[in-house]
Design a protein around this motif. Sequence first.
Motif, PDB file in Angstrom:
ATOM      1  N   TYR A 173       0.841  -1.210   0.000  1.00 39.72           N
ATOM      2  CA  TYR A 173       0.000   0.000   0.000  1.00 39.72           C
ATOM      3  C   TYR A 173       0.874   1.257   0.000  1.00 39.72           C
ATOM      4  CZ  TYR A 173      -4.214  -2.716   0.850  1.00 39.72           C
ATOM      5  OH  TYR A 173      -5.267  -3.583   0.711  1.00 39.72           O
ATOM      6  N   LEU A 174       2.018   1.194   0.710  1.00 41.29           N
ATOM      7  CA  LEU A 174       2.937   2.343   0.707  1.00 41.29           C
ATOM      8  C   LEU A 174       3.459   2.576  -0.708  1.00 41.29           C
ATOM      9  CD1 LEU A 174       4.602   4.497   2.268  1.00 41.29           C
ATOM     10  CD2 LEU A 174       6.391   2.763   2.521  1.00 41.29           C
ATOM     11  N   ALA A 209       1.234   6.784  -6.709  1.00 44.26           N
ATOM     12  CA  ALA A 209       0.155   7.724  -7.032  1.00 44.26           C
ATOM     13  C   ALA A 209       0.625   9.168  -6.827  1.00 44.26           C
ATOM     14  CB  ALA A 209      -1.059   7.429  -6.158  1.00 44.26           C
ATOM     15  N   SER A 210       1.348   9.418  -5.737  1.00 45.21           N
ATOM     16  CA  SER A 210       1.830  10.780  -5.453  1.00 45.21           C
ATOM     17  C   SER A 210       2.797  11.249  -6.546  1.00 45.21           C
ATOM     18  CB  SER A 210       2.549  10.830  -4.104  1.00 45.21           C
ATOM     19  OG  SER A 210       1.710  10.364  -3.094  1.00 45.21           O
ATOM     20  N   PHE A 211       3.755  10.366  -6.890  1.00 50.34           N
ATOM     21  CA  PHE A 211       4.732  10.732  -7.927  1.00 50.34           C
ATOM     22  C   PHE A 211       4.039  10.940  -9.265  1.00 50.34           C
ATOM     23  CE2 PHE A 211       8.184   8.269  -5.432  1.00 50.34           C
ATOM     24  CZ  PHE A 211       8.399   9.376  -4.632  1.00 50.34           C
ATOM     25  N   ILE A 253       0.987  12.013  -9.841  1.00 46.75           N
ATOM     26  CA  ILE A 253       0.276  13.309  -9.871  1.00 46.75           C
ATOM     27  C   ILE A 253       1.281  14.451 -10.056  1.00 46.75           C
ATOM     28  CG2 ILE A 253      -1.125  14.920  -8.500  1.00 46.75           C
ATOM     29  CD1 ILE A 253      -2.462  12.382  -7.250  1.00 46.75           C
ATOM     30  N   LEU A 254       2.388  14.390  -9.291  1.00 46.81           N
ATOM     31  CA  LEU A 254       3.411  15.437  -9.422  1.00 46.81           C
ATOM     32  C   LEU A 254       4.022  15.426 -10.828  1.00 46.81           C
ATOM     33  CD1 LEU A 254       5.518  15.566  -6.133  1.00 46.81           C
ATOM     34  CD2 LEU A 254       4.124  17.373  -7.126  1.00 46.81           C
ATOM     35  N   LEU A 276       2.023   1.768  -3.455  1.00 40.75           N
ATOM     36  CA  LEU A 276       0.910   2.280  -4.264  1.00 40.75           C
ATOM     37  C   LEU A 276       0.714   3.780  -4.022  1.00 40.75           C
ATOM     38  CD1 LEU A 276      -1.537   1.658  -6.127  1.00 40.75           C
ATOM     39  CD2 LEU A 276      -2.845   1.180  -4.061  1.00 40.75           C
ATOM     40  N   ALA A 277       0.749   4.177  -2.745  1.00 40.31           N
ATOM     41  CA  ALA A 277       0.546   5.585  -2.393  1.00 40.31           C
ATOM     42  C   ALA A 277       1.676   6.455  -2.948  1.00 40.31           C
ATOM     43  CB  ALA A 277       0.458   5.737  -0.877  1.00 40.31           C
ATOM     44  N   LEU A 278       2.909   5.950  -2.869  1.00 44.25           N
ATOM     45  CA  LEU A 278       4.043   6.719  -3.403  1.00 44.25           C
ATOM     46  C   LEU A 278       3.942   6.845  -4.918  1.00 44.25           C
ATOM     47  CD1 LEU A 278       6.993   5.282  -1.274  1.00 44.25           C
ATOM     48  CD2 LEU A 278       6.063   7.590  -1.159  1.00 44.25           C
TER      49      LEU A 278
END
Lengths: 250, 287
Positions: free
Chosen positions: B246-247, B253-255, B257-258, B249-251
């Motif tokens: 999950y970490l 997704a964040s990268f 978007i940026l 996946l979250a990273l």
Amino acid sequence: MPAKTKVLPPRQTVDATPMPALLKLLTILTFVGFCFTLALGLIVAGTDIQQGEIQRIFYIHMPSFFGAFTAFGLTVVGGILYLWRKNEGWDRIAGAGVEVGLAFALINLVTGAIWARPIWNTWWTWDPRLTSAAIMALTYAAYLMLRAGIEDEARKRSFMSVYGIFAFTSVLITLFIIRVVPETIHPVIVGASPQNAQGSFEATSGVVMALIPSLLLWLTLMPVTLIWHRIRIERRLEAVNRLKMQILSE
Amino acid sequence: MRLFLTLVPLLPILIYAGVVLAQDDQDTMPYIQLSAFNAPLLEGWENQSSDDFAQFHDAEARATIRTALVEIGEPVAAAASDLRRAFGMEFGEPIYQNKVNLADGTWTVLIYEPDGVASASVMARRARSQAVVISFVESDPAARILMLTIAQSGDAREDAGSEIDLALSLLASNKAADLVEMTALSLPSGEWTGVVGDSTAAMGMVFGNDSYLAIGEGETENLPTLADAYNRTVLGFFVTPDNAGYLALALTASFAILALLILSFFWRSRNIQKDLELIESLNQAGG
């Protein structure tokens, strides 16, 4: 009849002007700071033994909201100053602030949902904080759509300035709602967590020390640098559009 | 020289990272962290833990509290296997057995009395193909100490009186009616109430919908300390969840978007440049 080439303004008015030294410095600092804070959160800070590795997303999730806060705050400043001075530069800041702030708000929403899946056993719940954060993101998404939809430049700038100022209430509501509405399961990081908070963070000093640089980076360098780059693009776009209009009117 | 000048600005960053690391070590909770699970550290007890199990021993009380992950999924078999491995003796068939549903799963509660001296109180639950076994083993000839957890029947109550009566009737020679109420005790594991007599004491604590009990016969002065230590282990034991996916996946997704935002800047700059070149070529063609 004079040659048409004469009607064009000097090339440098629309050409990419060299990046100012300060922006270069800010860009380098932002990149280095981003890598450093990422390393702090992902490698240096210890693993939360109760939540597991997913807790590390906290070092992006919370700062990204504050990054959005700064960006949307600059939209308010830009909007007020545009309405007062009628200087297009302030409107560019306002528009760029929304674009950058919305990206940060989306990071905040997405990372929160992914954290919630293993901790709350659901991707999404209509908790007051989550709902207000979603409304905030939608409010600013609507800003960008409206901005693209209004053709009269002066009218667009005035209307979007007013919209940007009032839209900030959604940011303030998102920020303070967990302190006003007790029926929330969202953890409070600063101050006492509500009784029914689930997956709460006991922010030890190690967590706080790893968080502070990330918070400062997202609060200051990241929004300012990205907004500045966006403003430079907008300025060039406006100049090219003016050029097109000028040629069309010839 | 150039390398040195490059490294100088990095120095404060490295120092800060070192401070965070040091601070994090100081923040370590009073838990023993093993690769498979975490268990509370019992202060004042001799720590006999290894990489595979958490084990604490009180020489004076001749008591051991042990938490282990056993490669047998069936809880009763896992408990017998772990007791045999840890204490080098057969504990035989349990004299008491029941099940309780706690927040982290269904636990089997077992009590063994292999000879007239030792006793083992065990809680075990399945963990995928393995089993978690938390055992309290005492071998004091002057005392008989038993620990057990019983689900409260009917509406949840604040005291464990009914469960104490039940446990005494099942496991002790004295019944609750022969004993007097003891002063309530506030221990780190919770608020304990109970009954006490000349050679018997029973105490209980309520957590959730379950009563956590301790029964002592003979010399029972250590009962509160032992009950607190064992139940802190039972309630404080937990497995760190494996959610690194999950970490990631979250990273990602964040990268993403940026990256989309920054790529859109490049893309728009390139389009502006193309527009400008087109305008110029049209202008030159027109000229």
